[in-house]
Design an enzyme around this catalytic site. Structure first.
Site, short mmCIF file in Angstrom:
data_model
loop_
_atom_site.label_atom_id
_atom_site.label_comp_id
_atom_site.label_asym_id
_atom_site.label_seq_id
_atom_site.Cartn_x
_atom_site.Cartn_y
_atom_site.Cartn_z
N ASP A 221 5.88 4.88 5.06
CA ASP A 221 6.74 3.94 5.80
C ASP A 221 6.81 2.58 5.10
O ASP A 221 7.50 1.67 5.57
CB ASP A 221 6.28 3.80 7.26
CG ASP A 221 4.90 3.18 7.41
OD1 ASP A 221 3.97 3.59 6.68
OD2 ASP A 221 4.74 2.27 8.25
N HIS A 222 6.15 2.44 3.94
CA HIS A 222 6.22 1.21 3.14
C HIS A 222 6.81 1.45 1.76
O HIS A 222 7.11 0.49 1.04
CB HIS A 222 4.81 0.60 3.01
CG HIS A 222 4.22 0.23 4.33
ND1 HIS A 222 4.04 -1.07 4.73
CD2 HIS A 222 3.82 1.00 5.36
CE1 HIS A 222 3.53 -1.08 5.96
NE2 HIS A 222 3.39 0.16 6.36
N HIS B 58 1.45 3.99 1.87
CA HIS B 58 2.00 4.80 2.97
C HIS B 58 3.53 4.90 2.89
O HIS B 58 4.21 3.95 2.51
CB HIS B 58 1.57 4.23 4.32
CG HIS B 58 0.12 4.49 4.62
ND1 HIS B 58 -0.61 3.74 5.51
CD2 HIS B 58 -0.73 5.43 4.13
CE1 HIS B 58 -1.85 4.21 5.56
NE2 HIS B 58 -1.95 5.23 4.72
N HIS C 171 -7.46 -0.60 5.50
CA HIS C 171 -6.42 0.31 5.99
C HIS C 171 -6.21 1.42 4.95
O HIS C 171 -6.26 2.60 5.27
CB HIS C 171 -5.14 -0.47 6.23
CG HIS C 171 -3.98 0.34 6.69
ND1 HIS C 171 -3.94 0.96 7.92
CD2 HIS C 171 -2.79 0.63 6.07
CE1 HIS C 171 -2.78 1.60 8.04
NE2 HIS C 171 -2.07 1.42 6.94
N ASP D 283 -0.14 -3.67 6.32
CA ASP D 283 -0.77 -3.13 7.53
C ASP D 283 -2.23 -3.57 7.64
O ASP D 283 -3.06 -2.86 8.20
CB ASP D 283 -0.72 -1.60 7.53
CG ASP D 283 0.67 -1.06 7.84
OD1 ASP D 283 1.56 -1.86 8.16
OD2 ASP D 283 0.85 0.17 7.75
N HIS E 132 0.85 -1.21 0.00
CA HIS E 132 0.00 0.00 0.00
C HIS E 132 0.88 1.24 0.00
O HIS E 132 2.09 1.16 0.17
CB HIS E 132 -1.00 -0.03 1.15
CG HIS E 132 -0.40 0.13 2.52
ND1 HIS E 132 0.42 -0.81 3.09
CD2 HIS E 132 -0.50 1.12 3.44
CE1 HIS E 132 0.78 -0.42 4.29
NE2 HIS E 132 0.24 0.77 4.53
N HIS F 38 4.60 -4.41 11.08
CA HIS F 38 4.93 -3.65 12.29
C HIS F 38 5.04 -4.57 13.49
O HIS F 38 4.30 -5.55 13.60
CB HIS F 38 3.87 -2.58 12.59
CG HIS F 38 3.87 -1.43 11.64
ND1 HIS F 38 4.68 -0.33 11.80
CD2 HIS F 38 3.17 -1.21 10.50
CE1 HIS F 38 4.48 0.53 10.81
NE2 HIS F 38 3.57 0.02 9.99
FE FE Z 1 2.76 1.01 8.16
ZN ZN Z 2 0.06 1.82 6.50
#
Ligand code: FE
Ligand code: ZN
Length: 257
Positions: free
Chosen positions: A56-57, A54, A108, A130, A52, A168
């Protein structure tokens, strides 16, 4: 094939798979740690899988692609660092001789996907981003409780021995919430003790498994009497069907400290 999580940021894992020569990484939020790991093991980056959009990915995707020329695969619908190959529910992705099945898991984010490998060294493997965490699930940023509940049901239908690679390390705080929902769940109590011991040694609590999550994760258990009763006690006016129970749990978790 070797599978290994690289820790990134405060609590992310960048999952890696390699055959001694070529490597696959999932959701590289940053590049430096991945590059160091590739160098250390003498590996060439073959493919980047993204679940996805985001940051942080995806934050490390551009730098890794530039350094290695790796192929990048990600979801349709979502804003993604171009160029990449976009894949959708039901597609098969061939990576380093492995055939991953793409499963759509909105909730998400709107276009979130997961990658499922039916067999690798004796057990299936799931990269779920996530969507599913051990003992929990992702927040609903772009989806409804009904979307997320259906997505989690799709993952829960995978074989029990599927190794679940979440992105995570949220397990201990998730299990604290899970025990507030189901204080009498013996599997949950046992699993928390196990994970506490792992974290004391700074080891990951992952991968989990689908079979385990079905026993301990309240977000996969909105059909269970104990979970339904806890949700009803929390919000007596909320709907009591499975999605209603799930929605109550998700809202409760959002404010749980
Ligand atoms: Fe994340
Ligand atoms: Zn995420």
């Amino acid at each position: 094939m070797q599978i290994h999580p690289l820790a990134a940021f405060a609590d992310n894992y960048i999952w890696t798979l390699h055959d001694g020569q070529r490597a696959l990484v999932v959701d590289p939020g940053e590049a430096a740690g991945v590059q160091g790991w590739l160098m250390q093991h003498g590996l060439v980056l073959d493919t980047i899988l993204i679940t996805h959009h985001h940051a942080d990915h995806t934050g490390g995707v551009a730098a890794l692609r530039e350094a290695s020329g790796a192929r990048v695969i990600g979801p349709t619908v979502e804003p993604m660092p171009e160029p990449l190959q976009r894949v959708d529910h039901g597609d098969t992705v061939e990576v380093m001789g492995l055939s991953f099945q793409v499963i759509k898991v909105p909730g998400h984010t709107a276009g979130h996907i997961a990658y499922f490998l039916p067999a690798l060294d004796g057990a299936p493997l799931l990269f779920c981003g996530d969507t599913l965490f051990s003992g929990g699930c992702g927040r609903l940023f772009e989806g409804t409780p009904a979307h997320m509940h259906a997505s989690l049901a799709r993952l829960a239908a995978l074989p029990d021995d599927t190794r679940v690679c979440c992105t995570h390390e949220y397990t201990l705080s998730n299990l604290r919430f899970a025990l507030a929902v189901e204080p009498m769940n013996a599997d949950l109590q046992r699993h928390r003790a196990h994970c506490e011991a792992l974290r004391e040694r700074n080891l990951p609590t992952l991968p989990s498994s689908i079979g385990l999550e079905k026993k301990i994760n309240p977000f996969l258990r909105s059909r269970e009497d104990a979970v339904r009763q806890a949700a009803h006690a929390r919000d007596p006016l909320a709907a009591t069907d499975e999605v209603g129970v799930f929605a109550t749990l998700r809202e409760w978790k959002n404010v749980f400290r």
